[in-house]
Design a protein around this motif. Structure first.
Motif, PDB file in Angstrom:
ATOM      1  N   ASN A 185      -1.016  13.225 -13.949  1.00 19.69           N
ATOM      2  CA  ASN A 185      -1.893  14.247 -13.363  1.00 19.69           C
ATOM      3  C   ASN A 185      -1.398  14.732 -12.001  1.00 19.69           C
ATOM      4  OD1 ASN A 185      -2.595  12.234 -11.542  1.00 19.69           O
ATOM      5  ND2 ASN A 185      -4.771  12.260 -12.016  1.00 19.69           N
ATOM      6  N   ASP A 186      -0.168  14.322 -11.629  1.00 21.00           N
ATOM      7  CA  ASP A 186       0.475  14.762 -10.386  1.00 21.00           C
ATOM      8  C   ASP A 186      -0.241  14.251  -9.146  1.00 21.00           C
ATOM      9  OD1 ASP A 186       2.877  15.997  -9.866  1.00 21.00           O
ATOM     10  OD2 ASP A 186       1.971  17.900  -9.318  1.00 21.00           O
ATOM     11  N   LYS A 187      -1.047  13.190  -9.319  1.00 18.13           N
ATOM     12  CA  LYS A 187      -1.795  12.680  -8.184  1.00 18.13           C
ATOM     13  C   LYS A 187      -1.916  11.153  -8.228  1.00 18.13           C
ATOM     14  CE  LYS A 187      -6.244  13.294  -7.932  1.00 18.13           C
ATOM     15  NZ  LYS A 187      -7.562  13.897  -7.904  1.00 18.13           N
ATOM     16  N   ASP A 188      -2.691  10.638  -9.204  1.00 17.31           N
ATOM     17  CA  ASP A 188      -2.989   9.210  -9.171  1.00 17.31           C
ATOM     18  C   ASP A 188      -3.107   8.535 -10.528  1.00 17.31           C
ATOM     19  OD1 ASP A 188      -5.346  10.308 -10.064  1.00 17.31           O
ATOM     20  OD2 ASP A 188      -6.559   9.604  -8.383  1.00 17.31           O
ATOM     21  N   LEU A 189      -2.700   9.217 -11.614  1.00 12.55           N
ATOM     22  CA  LEU A 189      -2.829   8.647 -12.954  1.00 12.55           C
ATOM     23  C   LEU A 189      -1.616   8.995 -13.805  1.00 12.55           C
ATOM     24  CD1 LEU A 189      -4.566   7.206 -15.137  1.00 12.55           C
ATOM     25  CD2 LEU A 189      -5.531   9.460 -15.668  1.00 12.55           C
ATOM     26  N   ALA A 223       0.856  -1.181   0.000  1.00  8.44           N
ATOM     27  CA  ALA A 223       0.000   0.000   0.000  1.00  8.44           C
ATOM     28  C   ALA A 223       0.893   1.232   0.000  1.00  8.44           C
ATOM     29  CB  ALA A 223      -0.905  -0.003   1.219  1.00  8.44           C
ATOM     30  N   ILE A 224       0.564   2.212  -0.840  1.00  2.00           N
ATOM     31  CA  ILE A 224       1.372   3.427  -0.913  1.00  2.00           C
ATOM     32  C   ILE A 224       0.479   4.664  -0.889  1.00  2.00           C
ATOM     33  CG2 ILE A 224       3.214   2.258  -2.177  1.00  2.00           C
ATOM     34  CD1 ILE A 224       2.323   3.768  -4.689  1.00  2.00           C
ATOM     35  N   THR A 225       1.087   5.793  -0.612  1.00  2.00           N
ATOM     36  CA  THR A 225       0.384   7.073  -0.587  1.00  2.00           C
ATOM     37  C   THR A 225       0.464   7.729  -1.960  1.00  2.00           C
ATOM     38  OG1 THR A 225       2.359   8.322  -0.001  1.00  2.00           O
ATOM     39  CG2 THR A 225       1.055   7.400   1.832  1.00  2.00           C
ATOM     40  N   ALA A 226      -0.281   8.801  -2.140  1.00  2.00           N
ATOM     41  CA  ALA A 226      -0.245   9.538  -3.405  1.00  2.00           C
ATOM     42  C   ALA A 226       1.145  10.121  -3.664  1.00  2.00           C
ATOM     43  CB  ALA A 226      -1.290  10.649  -3.395  1.00  2.00           C
ATOM     44  N   SER A 227       1.820  10.582  -2.640  1.00  2.00           N
ATOM     45  CA  SER A 227       3.166  11.130  -2.848  1.00  2.00           C
ATOM     46  C   SER A 227       4.165  10.031  -3.212  1.00  2.00           C
ATOM     47  CB  SER A 227       3.642  11.929  -1.639  1.00  2.00           C
ATOM     48  OG  SER A 227       3.591  11.173  -0.475  1.00  2.00           O
ATOM     49  N   GLN A 228       3.990   8.842  -2.671  1.00  2.00           N
ATOM     50  CA  GLN A 228       4.845   7.718  -3.065  1.00  2.00           C
ATOM     51  C   GLN A 228       4.545   7.299  -4.509  1.00  2.00           C
ATOM     52  OE1 GLN A 228       3.644   5.268   0.272  1.00  2.00           O
ATOM     53  NE2 GLN A 228       5.734   5.297   1.090  1.00  2.00           N
ATOM     54  N   PHE A 229       3.261   7.336  -4.888  1.00  2.00           N
ATOM     55  CA  PHE A 229       2.879   7.024  -6.265  1.00  2.00           C
ATOM     56  C   PHE A 229       3.546   8.007  -7.223  1.00  2.00           C
ATOM     57  CE2 PHE A 229       0.170   7.584  -9.993  1.00  2.00           C
ATOM     58  CZ  PHE A 229       0.066   6.271 -10.434  1.00  2.00           C
ATOM     59  N   LEU A 273      -3.410   4.820  -9.150  1.00  2.00           N
ATOM     60  CA  LEU A 273      -3.484   4.540  -7.724  1.00  2.00           C
ATOM     61  C   LEU A 273      -4.947   4.547  -7.317  1.00  2.00           C
ATOM     62  CD1 LEU A 273      -1.894   4.246  -5.015  1.00  2.00           C
ATOM     63  CD2 LEU A 273      -2.046   6.740  -4.825  1.00  2.00           C
ATOM     64  N   LYS A 274      -5.376   3.474  -6.672  1.00  2.00           N
ATOM     65  CA  LYS A 274      -6.761   3.385  -6.200  1.00  2.00           C
ATOM     66  C   LYS A 274      -6.745   2.697  -4.845  1.00  2.00           C
ATOM     67  CE  LYS A 274     -11.285   1.602  -7.474  1.00  2.00           C
ATOM     68  NZ  LYS A 274     -12.022   0.796  -8.455  1.00  2.00           N
ATOM     69  N   VAL A 275      -7.238   3.376  -3.839  1.00  2.00           N
ATOM     70  CA  VAL A 275      -7.301   2.870  -2.461  1.00  2.00           C
ATOM     71  C   VAL A 275      -5.929   2.305  -2.050  1.00  2.00           C
ATOM     72  CG1 VAL A 275      -8.649   1.528  -0.829  1.00  2.00           C
ATOM     73  CG2 VAL A 275      -9.708   2.241  -2.950  1.00  2.00           C
ATOM     74  N   SER A 276      -4.900   3.114  -2.246  1.00  2.00           N
ATOM     75  CA  SER A 276      -3.522   2.808  -1.837  1.00  2.00           C
ATOM     76  C   SER A 276      -2.868   1.651  -2.589  1.00  2.00           C
ATOM     77  CB  SER A 276      -3.438   2.533  -0.330  1.00  2.00           C
ATOM     78  OG  SER A 276      -3.880   3.651   0.389  1.00  2.00           O
ATOM     79  N   ARG A 277      -3.484   1.157  -3.662  1.00  2.00           N
ATOM     80  CA  ARG A 277      -2.888   0.092  -4.474  1.00  2.00           C
ATOM     81  C   ARG A 277      -2.578   0.618  -5.864  1.00  2.00           C
ATOM     82  NH1 ARG A 277      -5.267  -5.287  -5.124  1.00  2.00           N
ATOM     83  NH2 ARG A 277      -3.211  -5.592  -5.975  1.00  2.00           N
TER      84      ARG A 277
END
Length: 115
Positions: free
Chosen positions: A80-84, A46-52, A102-106
Motif C-alpha cells: 500500500n506504499d505506506k505500512d502494509l 524502530a523505523i519510519t514509513a519510508s524505511q519500511f 508497520l505499527k508504531v515504528s515496529r
C-alpha cells in the motif's frame, strides 16, 4: 558462536490469528490452514514509513528474483506504499500467505499456509 541468536517463529494469540486470517482471506480468497507464525522481523530497530517501504521493496525484489530463477515459484504481492505488504507464494504444491506491516515504528511479519 555469535553473541545473539535469530528469533524463532512463534504461534500467535487468537485475536492476532483472526486478524491475519482475515487479511489472508481478503487478499487471496483463502483462509490460513493450521497455525499462523510470527516471523522474526527484518529489523528489530524502530523505523519510519519510508524505511519500511525500502524493506518491502527489497523483499519484493527477492521474490521476483526467485521467480525468475525457478519457474515453479510463483508469487503475487501488494504494497500500500505506506505500512502494509502482503504476498502469496506458491511453491512445491503449497501456497503461503505472508504479511508484513508497520505499527508504531515496529515491523511485524506473519506467515501461514493457505487452505
Amino acid at each position: 558462536m555469535g553473541q545473539g541468536t535469530l528469533a524463532q517463529a512463534q504461534t500467535v494469540d487468537q485475536n492476532t490469528r483472526a486478524g491475519i486470517d482475515a487479511h489472508a482471506l481478503a487478499y487471496s480468497g483463502r483462509h490460513c490452514a493450521g497455525s499462523i507464525e510470527a516471523q522474526p522481523a527484518p529489523t528489530t530497530k524502530a523505523i519510519t514509513a519510508s524505511q519500511f517501504k525500502i524493506v518491502a521493496l527489497v523483499m519484493d525484489e527477492a521474490f521476483k528474483e526467485q521467480a525468475t530463477k525457478d519457474r515453479s515459484f510463483q508469487y503475487r504481492s501488494d504494497f500500500n506504499d505506506k505500512d502494509l505488504y502482503r504476498v502469496t507464494v506458491k511453491q512445491a504444491g503449497k501456497t503461503e500467505f505472508l504479511m508484513m506491516f508497520l505499527k508504531v515504528s515496529r515491523v511485524y511479519l506473519y506467515k501461514c499456509e493457505l487452505r
